[in-house]
Design an enzyme around this catalytic site. Structure first.
Site, PDB file in Angstrom:
ATOM      1  N   GLU A  26     -20.776  74.292 -27.347  1.00 15.95           N
ATOM      2  CA  GLU A  26     -19.806  73.309 -26.874  1.00 15.95           C
ATOM      3  C   GLU A  26     -20.399  72.386 -25.813  1.00 15.95           C
ATOM      4  O   GLU A  26     -19.677  71.790 -25.015  1.00 15.95           O
ATOM      5  CB  GLU A  26     -18.569  74.029 -26.341  1.00 15.95           C
ATOM      6  CG  GLU A  26     -17.853  74.851 -27.397  1.00 15.95           C
ATOM      7  CD  GLU A  26     -16.667  75.609 -26.842  1.00 15.95           C
ATOM      8  OE1 GLU A  26     -15.654  74.959 -26.536  1.00 15.95           O
ATOM      9  OE2 GLU A  26     -16.747  76.838 -26.705  1.00 15.95           O
ATOM     10  N   SER A  77     -13.158  75.713 -28.813  1.00 16.14           N
ATOM     11  CA  SER A  77     -13.143  74.372 -29.403  1.00 16.14           C
ATOM     12  C   SER A  77     -13.254  74.384 -30.924  1.00 16.14           C
ATOM     13  O   SER A  77     -13.746  73.442 -31.540  1.00 16.14           O
ATOM     14  CB  SER A  77     -14.270  73.503 -28.815  1.00 16.14           C
ATOM     15  OG  SER A  77     -14.031  73.272 -27.452  1.00 16.14           O
ATOM     16  N   ALA A 109       2.243  77.573 -40.174  1.00 15.47           N
ATOM     17  CA  ALA A 109       2.774  77.553 -38.818  1.00 15.47           C
ATOM     18  C   ALA A 109       2.597  76.204 -38.140  1.00 15.47           C
ATOM     19  O   ALA A 109       1.719  75.404 -38.496  1.00 15.47           O
ATOM     20  CB  ALA A 109       2.083  78.621 -37.976  1.00 15.47           C
ATOM     21  N   SER A 124      -7.601  65.252 -24.478  1.00 16.07           N
ATOM     22  CA  SER A 124      -7.366  66.708 -24.473  1.00 16.07           C
ATOM     23  C   SER A 124      -5.921  67.019 -24.124  1.00 16.07           C
ATOM     24  O   SER A 124      -5.292  66.347 -23.304  1.00 16.07           O
ATOM     25  CB  SER A 124      -8.297  67.394 -23.483  1.00 16.07           C
ATOM     26  OG  SER A 124      -9.641  67.271 -23.872  1.00 16.07           O
TER      27      SER A 124
END
Length: 355
Positions: A16, A191, A226, A326
């Site tokens: 990441e 992530s 979901a 984000s």
């Protein structure tokens, strides 16, 4: 009033690394430089620590590596008569008041670097060693959530040694415990790196092999139809939860590419859920955060089954993405706390945790 010396620590050895650069560039842009002297310390992909002084754009694009000042000594370990801080070429030392790690994934979010910060005795933003390591390890975290009585989808696990030795037997066992679709996840990563959705045995095998590139332990979860709901939490002893938001993935699930590159998924804040579900999710988020002894910040992710309406906790992220798209800062912004004030609050919480 004297400015606080805040060091943003970014990059790192995990998969990441690029996410960290994006988050750090955003924080560097928005942090109140009238209140803080901001120092930036980058960690390369092979683990070298470097002092960088320049623009957020060169953090974002990775050029900081070639622009770093290698003559500045970074010392976070009390040794002999050496002071902890940054030693510059002219001999002066800048003591650091707060460390602000913007490191996602292994070596940054898993408690390892938090242990170094504890040794440095410098206050730092975010969760401590225990909460970081538990939150990072999806398998251990699931076991803690079970003890806390938090509802989860069915799951099982495997590891490199067992799977390489008897893969067919392991695949049989997984298929006995879970129905397709099955989500395959490395135990220690974030992530959505290394995560895949398997609809049959062939895809399951491919997904496990891909996940094993990132970790030796694999979590396998029952896939359900979901809605994906997220909540931001903030605090030390007095923990608050933001209003919840909903991710609407453009693909089968919200993957790395969509989170940080093309941004084709959409989100809705607040999530369009009834008031009881909103309250239940926020309460569960705080319970999960306190249950792992969280400090500072985390993002807690949930599923709502589209058929039954059941709520399941998915995972907790102790150093969530902090880019301009984000969810963590977006949810706090929608709750009434803007980006710059959120950074201030995180620094205050770091200082408060050392009192």
């Amino acid at each position: 009033m004297n400015k606080l010396n805040v060091a943003l620590i970014f990059g790192g050895k995990s998969g990441e690394h690029e996410v960290s650069l994006l988050s750090t560039a955003s924080i560097y842009k928005h942090i109140n430089k009238e209140k803080y002297n901001v120092f930036t310390i980058g960690i390369t992909k092979d683990g070298k620590w470097m002092y960088y002084e320049g623009t957020e754009e060169n953090i974002r694009n990775g050029k900081w590596v070639n622009l770093a000042n290698l003559n500045v000594e970074i010392n976070l370990v009390p040794m002999g008569n050496k002071e902890v801080g940054l030693l510059f070429e002219d001999g002066h030392i800048e003591k650091l008041d707060v460390l602000f790690p913007v490191l996602h994934g292994p070596y940054g979010e898993d408690g390892t670097i938090q242990g170094l910060f504890e040794i440095s005795q410098i206050p730092y933003v975010g969760c401590g060693v225990l909460a970081s390591s538990v939150g990072m390890d999806k398998l251990i975290c699931k076991k803690v959530f079970t003890q806390l009585g938090l509802p989860q989808v069915n799951y099982t696990d495997t590891n490199r040694w067992v799977f390489n030795k008897e893969s067919e037997k392991e695949l049989d066992s997984i298929e006995d415990e879970l129905n397709y679709p099955i989500f395959v996840k490395p135990a220690n990563l974030g992530s959505s790196v290394g995560i895949s959705k398997a609809n049959d045995r062939k895809e399951l095998l491919e997904g496990i092999n891909e996940a094993l590139k990132y970790d030796s332990r694999i979590v396998l979860e029952q896939g359900i139809d979901a809605r994906e709901i997220e909540v931001a939490v903030l605090g030390n002893e007095d923990v608050k939860a933001s209003i919840a938001g909903e991710i609407k993935p453009a693909k089968d699930f919200y993957d790395y590419e969509d989170k940080y590159i093309n941004g084709t998924s959409t989100y809705e804040i607040p999530a369009n859920i009834d008031s009881k579900s909103m309250e239940d999710i926020r309460n569960m988020a705080v319970k999960a955060f306190k249950g792992i002894d969280g400090k500072g910040l985390s993002r807690v992710d949930f599923f709502i089954d589209k058929k039954s309406g059941e709520i399941f906790i998915n995972e907790i992220n102790t150093l969530p993405g902090f880019t301009n798209i984000s969810m963590y800062p977006k949810m706090w912004e929608a709750t009434g706390l803007d980006y710059a004030d959120l950074i201030d609050k995180l620094i205050d919480l770091a200082l408060d945790s050392r009192k």
